[in-house]
Every structure is written in structure tokens, then in C-alpha cells.
Design an enzyme around this catalytic site. Structure first.
Site, PDB file in Angstrom:
ATOM      1  CB  THR A 197      -8.715  -6.943  11.525  1.00 55.99           C
ATOM      2  OG1 THR A 197      -8.795  -8.210  12.117  1.00 55.99           O
ATOM      3  CG2 THR A 197      -7.616  -6.148  12.157  1.00 55.99           C
ATOM      4  CB  ILE A 235      -0.982  -0.024   1.195  1.00 58.33           C
ATOM      5  CG1 ILE A 235      -1.824  -1.315   1.113  1.00 58.33           C
ATOM      6  CG2 ILE A 235      -1.882   1.202   1.192  1.00 58.33           C
ATOM      7  CD1 ILE A 235      -2.626  -1.624   2.355  1.00 58.33           C
ATOM      8  NE  ARG A 247     -13.330 -11.479   4.978  1.00 62.27           N
ATOM      9  CZ  ARG A 247     -14.153 -12.424   5.440  1.00 62.27           C
ATOM     10  NH1 ARG A 247     -15.423 -12.414   5.073  1.00 62.27           N
ATOM     11  NH2 ARG A 247     -13.729 -13.349   6.272  1.00 62.27           N
ATOM     12  CG  ASP A 297      10.190  -0.370   3.803  1.00 64.07           C
ATOM     13  OD1 ASP A 297       9.047  -0.240   3.331  1.00 64.07           O
ATOM     14  OD2 ASP A 297      10.616  -1.456   4.281  1.00 64.07           O
ATOM     15  CE  LYS A 346      -2.265  -2.790  11.016  1.00 68.33           C
ATOM     16  NZ  LYS A 346      -1.272  -1.824  10.531  1.00 68.33           N
ATOM     17  CB  SER A 396      -6.901  -3.599   9.703  1.00 66.92           C
ATOM     18  OG  SER A 396      -7.602  -4.740   9.281  1.00 66.92           O
ATOM     19  CE1 TYR A 450      -1.911  -6.447  10.544  1.00 69.78           C
ATOM     20  CE2 TYR A 450      -4.114  -7.412  10.571  1.00 69.78           C
ATOM     21  CZ  TYR A 450      -3.218  -6.489  10.066  1.00 69.78           C
ATOM     22  OH  TYR A 450      -3.630  -5.613   9.101  1.00 69.78           O
ATOM     23  CE1 TYR A 460      -5.380   2.056   4.870  1.00 69.04           C
ATOM     24  CE2 TYR A 460      -3.897   0.179   5.080  1.00 69.04           C
ATOM     25  CZ  TYR A 460      -4.107   1.538   5.010  1.00 69.04           C
ATOM     26  OH  TYR A 460      -3.026   2.388   5.075  1.00 69.04           O
ATOM     27  CG  PHE A 461     -13.357  -2.668   4.605  1.00 67.88           C
ATOM     28  CD1 PHE A 461     -13.172  -1.416   5.194  1.00 67.88           C
ATOM     29  CD2 PHE A 461     -14.271  -3.521   5.188  1.00 67.88           C
ATOM     30  CE1 PHE A 461     -13.898  -1.017   6.327  1.00 67.88           C
ATOM     31  CE2 PHE A 461     -15.010  -3.138   6.307  1.00 67.88           C
ATOM     32  CZ  PHE A 461     -14.820  -1.890   6.875  1.00 67.88           C
ATOM     33  N   PRO A 478     -10.214 -20.791  10.833  1.00 65.40           N
ATOM     34  CG  PRO A 478      -9.002 -22.064  12.374  1.00 65.40           C
ATOM     35  CD  PRO A 478      -9.122 -21.779  10.903  1.00 65.40           C
TER      36      PRO A 478
HETATM   37  N1  UFG Z   1     -10.007 -17.270   1.392  1.00 67.96           N
HETATM   38  C1  UFG Z   1     -10.111 -18.531   0.820  1.00 67.96           C
HETATM   39  N2  UFG Z   1      -8.952 -19.150   0.454  1.00 67.96           N
HETATM   40  C2  UFG Z   1      -7.721 -18.590   0.616  1.00 67.96           C
HETATM   41  C3  UFG Z   1      -7.636 -17.303   1.202  1.00 67.96           C
HETATM   42  C4  UFG Z   1      -8.801 -16.681   1.580  1.00 67.96           C
HETATM   43  O1  UFG Z   1     -11.206 -19.068   0.657  1.00 67.96           O
HETATM   44  O2  UFG Z   1      -6.717 -19.225   0.271  1.00 67.96           O
HETATM   45  C5  UFG Z   1     -11.257 -16.557   1.769  1.00 67.96           C
HETATM   46  C6  UFG Z   1     -11.360 -16.234   3.252  1.00 67.96           C
HETATM   47  O3  UFG Z   1     -11.928 -17.304   3.949  1.00 67.96           O
HETATM   48  C7  UFG Z   1     -12.223 -14.977   3.217  1.00 67.96           C
HETATM   49  C8  UFG Z   1     -11.836 -14.289   1.916  1.00 67.96           C
HETATM   50  O4  UFG Z   1     -11.241 -15.319   1.112  1.00 67.96           O
HETATM   51  O5  UFG Z   1     -13.590 -15.327   3.124  1.00 67.96           O
HETATM   52  C9  UFG Z   1     -10.809 -13.182   2.094  1.00 67.96           C
HETATM   53  O6  UFG Z   1      -9.702 -13.677   2.841  1.00 67.96           O
HETATM   54  P1  UFG Z   1      -8.334 -12.845   2.948  1.00 67.96           P
HETATM   55  O7  UFG Z   1      -7.368 -13.692   3.710  1.00 67.96           O
HETATM   56  O8  UFG Z   1      -7.908 -12.371   1.609  1.00 67.96           O
HETATM   57  O9  UFG Z   1      -8.748 -11.558   3.771  1.00 67.96           O
HETATM   58  P2  UFG Z   1      -9.385 -11.430   5.224  1.00 67.96           P
HETATM   59  O10 UFG Z   1     -10.710 -10.762   5.029  1.00 67.96           O
HETATM   60  O11 UFG Z   1      -9.374 -12.671   5.978  1.00 67.96           O
HETATM   61  O12 UFG Z   1      -8.338 -10.477   5.923  1.00 67.96           O
HETATM   62  C10 UFG Z   1      -8.084  -9.189   5.420  1.00 67.96           C
HETATM   63  C11 UFG Z   1      -6.630  -8.803   5.664  1.00 67.96           C
HETATM   64  C12 UFG Z   1      -6.360  -8.639   7.117  1.00 67.96           C
HETATM   65  C13 UFG Z   1      -7.336  -7.728   7.739  1.00 67.96           C
HETATM   66  C14 UFG Z   1      -8.743  -8.145   7.425  1.00 67.96           C
HETATM   67  C15 UFG Z   1      -9.701  -7.092   7.866  1.00 67.96           C
HETATM   68  O13 UFG Z   1      -5.772  -9.795   5.158  1.00 67.96           O
HETATM   69  O14 UFG Z   1      -5.075  -8.053   7.259  1.00 67.96           O
HETATM   70  O15 UFG Z   1      -8.926  -8.297   6.021  1.00 67.96           O
HETATM   71  O16 UFG Z   1     -10.979  -7.543   7.920  1.00 67.96           O
HETATM   72  F1  UFG Z   1      -7.157  -7.741   9.072  1.00 67.96           F
END
Ligand code: UFG
Length: 339
Positions: free
Chosen positions: A126, A12, A231, A31, A153, A124, A149, A177-178, A293
Site C-alpha cells: 500500500t 502473519i 492483485r 501480543d 506503514k 505493505s 493505515y 507484503y502484497f 473507493p
Molecule cells: N474485493 C471485492 N470484494 C470484496 C473484497 C475485495 O471485489 O468483498 C476486491 C477488491 O476490489 C480488490 C481485490 O478484491 O480488487 C482485493 O481486495 P482486498 O481487500 O482483499 O485487498 P487490497 O488489495 O485492497 O488490500 C490489501 C490489504 C491491505 C494492503 C493492500 C496493499 O488488505 O492491507 O493489500 O496493496 F494495504
């Protein structure tokens, strides 16, 4: 404006560097390249056509950071630096709390000493925890995070809120951020996860390229129309613009404000897979795996506060996100390591 970007070589941060520079601002990167590549710097130079001011400095290093502040007169800081892997944080809580909190406190000390009092923080969604109440609004309660993590935040938000309360001249924007995905349309910068990707889009791109065999879809029994998780995916270029708008806002306001940066629209994992396949004319083999989980069924923003106060809104479509992510992956099969 002259803006310091901590963690400016990350996913980002690098897109925000481009947005700031192309809008005529001066951006300076700090960085330690712990989780990013020096190659980003030369890519940024290619995109912007200008030398990139950067320092290989750890934000936890007070003295080194102070020297950067002595060389520049910053109007504001955007604080991206931090460890960011959800799963890793569960096994390494001490490292996550130490690094993410220490860097923020050190940065605040140096800012105070050097009279810089505007900060945009990379937070986030999160921090909203495991709620079913959608869309998420900034007025809703935060906490109940599911991993260290997320708690870092949450804690940093609280630290910065307290700093703003104690120092009425400070201006703080907490940007929640979403799900940032996509890449710069040049294909020169993008997301370069270390090892096996945790997040959905880099996993999809690596399956489409043949690097990984198939996508595991984590659960198809959620209470959503197709059973897979929903999402709010946002193009990283739109997200980057939100940081410029937040900096401009802080030039005219003091205090602390929280902003959701999302599109307000949710897509399921299957929507993502099918859109990616359609717009890029590729196949993404997948199978249904157990739920992961800590995942929730749905997570999407109410982004109206950012539109009202910052004049910011996401413009890019899901198709744009999928096309740009695929261009980045295709041109850089091994991320920045190809060069
Ligand atoms: N997913 C899969 N397979 C994968 C990876 C993800 O099915 O290999 C699914 C997850 O279950 C979820 C969706 O795809 O339903 C998005 O998953 P991500 O891991 O891409 O993102 P998350 O929403 O879990 O997490 C993200 C950021 C975090 C942040 C969070 C905030 O990675 O840093 O959004 O809600 F904290």
C-alpha cells in the site's frame, strides 16, 4: 536465532512463529490480543509440539516490554503489531497514528536500551500509493497512500530508515507484503477477521460456507482482461518463510533494505472466485457492485530483489491458497471462537 514477534498471535505472526520454530529457532510472542485470540497460542502449541513462550503485553507499554527484553536475549525483532483495517483507519486516524507509531517508537527505544539492533518490519504494498506502473519495484517512489493505515506503514518505514541511518550498527528489513491469503495446512491457524471481512479471501470463504449470502465484486469496468481488479495473492506460509530469510540476512548485514514479498503474478477477482469454486467444489454466488473507493486496477510485485538478496521465493500456487483457506474456514466456521 532467538526472535521476538510483536503481534505474534495475528495472522502473519502466527504462521511466522511456526516457520521459525520448525526451523529450529526460538520465537517469543508479545501480543495484547486486541485483534487476535488467546486460542492461537494453544493451536501453535499443537502444531509445534512445544510450549509457546508468550506475553500478554501492549508494545506501547515501555516498562512491560522492557521486562520481556530482560528475560530473553533477542537476536532480532519482527514487528507485526499494529492496527490494520484500511476502512476503519479512515474513521479513526488518531487511534491508528497513535497506536502504530507509538508502538514502533517504544519498541525502538527498548531495543536501543537493550542493545538489540535488528528489526524486520511488516510493511505493505500500500505504500506505493495509486500508481499504474506495474510490476512494483522497491526503487519506485512511495507515498500518496489512500488511507491513514497506509500512511502509518509509510511513516514507520521512514522512522526505521532514519534509525538505521543514525545508528550504523542497526539492521532493518522493510517487508512490503502484497495480498497474503491461505492458511497453515493443518487447518489449525488462519485468518480470523473481526466482523464482516474487508478482504477478498475471507469474504469468499464465508460466502462458500453459507455464512454470508453473496460476494460483492467491487467493479468490473477496470482496464483488466475481465474488468475486475488484479492483485498479487501470496500464501501466508510462503510469506512467513520470507521473515526467516530476512532475519538471516540481517544477521550478516547492516543498514536498511526494502523487499517486496509477492509472487509477481496477478490474478483478478473473477480468477479468484472461479479457482476457489473449482478446487474446493463449492459455489460462491456473487454480484457486481460499484468500485470501492481507493482501489486500483492492478497491483503486483517484482519480487526479484528478495530472491537475489534473501534467496526467497514464493512456491505455493493459487490452488494451494484456495484449498488451505477453505480447510481453515471449514474446520473453524467461527474462527478461533469455535473453541
Ligand atoms: N474485493 C471485492 N470484494 C470484496 C473484497 C475485495 O471485489 O468483498 C476486491 C477488491 O476490489 C480488490 C481485490 O478484491 O480488487 C482485493 O481486495 P482486498 O481487500 O482483499 O485487498 P487490497 O488489495 O485492497 O488490500 C490489501 C490489504 C491491505 C494492503 C493492500 C496493499 O488488505 O492491507 O493489500 O496493496 F494495504
Amino acid at each position: 536465532m532467538t526472535i521476538l514477534l510483536t503481534g505474534g498471535a495475528g495472522f502473519i505472526g502466527s504462521h511466522t512463529y511456526v516457520a521459525l520454530t520448525q526451523a529450529g529457532h526460538e520465537a517469543v510472542i508479545v501480543d495484547n490480543f486486541y485483534n487476535s485470540s488467546q486460542e492461537v497460542i494453544s493451536r501453535l502449541q499443537t502444531i509445534t509440539g512445544k510450549a509457546v513462550p508468550y506475553y500478554d503485553v501492549d508494545v506501547c507499554d515501555h516498562h512491560a516490554l522492557d521486562q520481556v527484553f530482560q528475560k530473553h536475549s533477542f537476536d532480532a525483532v519482527i514487528h507485526f503489531a499494529g492496527y490494520k483495517a484500511v476502512g476503519e483507519s479512515v474513521g479513526m486516524p488518531i487511534e491508528y497514528y497513535r497506536n502504530n507509531l507509538d508502538s514502533t517508537l517504544t519498541l525502538c527505544e527498548v531495543m536501543r536500551e537493550r542493545g538489540v539492533n535488528r528489526i524486520v518490519f511488516s510493511s505493505s504494498a500500500t505504500v506505493y500509493g495509486m500508481t499504474d506502473d506495474m510490476p512494483l519495484k522497491e526503487t519506485m517512489s512511495s507515498g500518496g497512500c489512500t488511507n491513514p493505515y497506509g500512511w502509518t506503514k509509510y511513516m514507520i518505514e521512514q522512522i526505521l530508515r532514519d534509525v538505521a541511518d543514525a545508528n550504523p550498527s542497526w539492521a532493518v528489513a522493510l517487508l512490503r507484503y502484497f495480498n497474503p491469503i491461505g492458511a497453515h495446512e493443518s487447518g489449525l491457524i488462519g485468518e480470523d477477521p473481526v466482523g464482516l471481512p474487508n478482504n477478498l479471501m475471507p469474504f469468499i470463504t464465508q460466502v462458500a460456507s453459507g455464512k454470508l449470502k453473496e460476494l460483492n465484486i467491487f467493479g468490473n469496468d477496470y482496464p483488466t482482461p475481465d474488468g475486475t481488479g488484479i492483485r498479487d495473492y501470496i500464501h501466508v506460509v510462503d510469506l512467513a518463510q520470507g521473515h526467516l530469510d530476512a532475519c538471516a540476512y540481517l544477521m550478516a548485514h547492516t543498514g536498511c533494505e526494502v523487499f517486496n514479498l509477492g509472487t509477481g503474478v496477478g490474478y483478478s477477482v473473477l480468477d479468484m472466485v472461479h479457482t476457489f469454486e473449482r478446487v474446493n467444489n463449492v459455489t460462491v454466488p456473487f454480484h457486481i457492485a460499484p468500485r470501492r473507493p481507493g482501489d486500483i486496477a492492478r497491483c503486483f510485485a517484482d519480487p526479484s530483489k528478495a530472491e537475489k538478496l534473501l534467496g526467497w521465493k514464493a512456491h505455493k500456487s493459487l490452488e494451494d491458497m484456495c484449498i488451505d483457506a477453505w480447510r481453515w474456514q471449514s474446520l473453524n466456521p467461527n474462527g478461533y471462537a469455535t473453541v
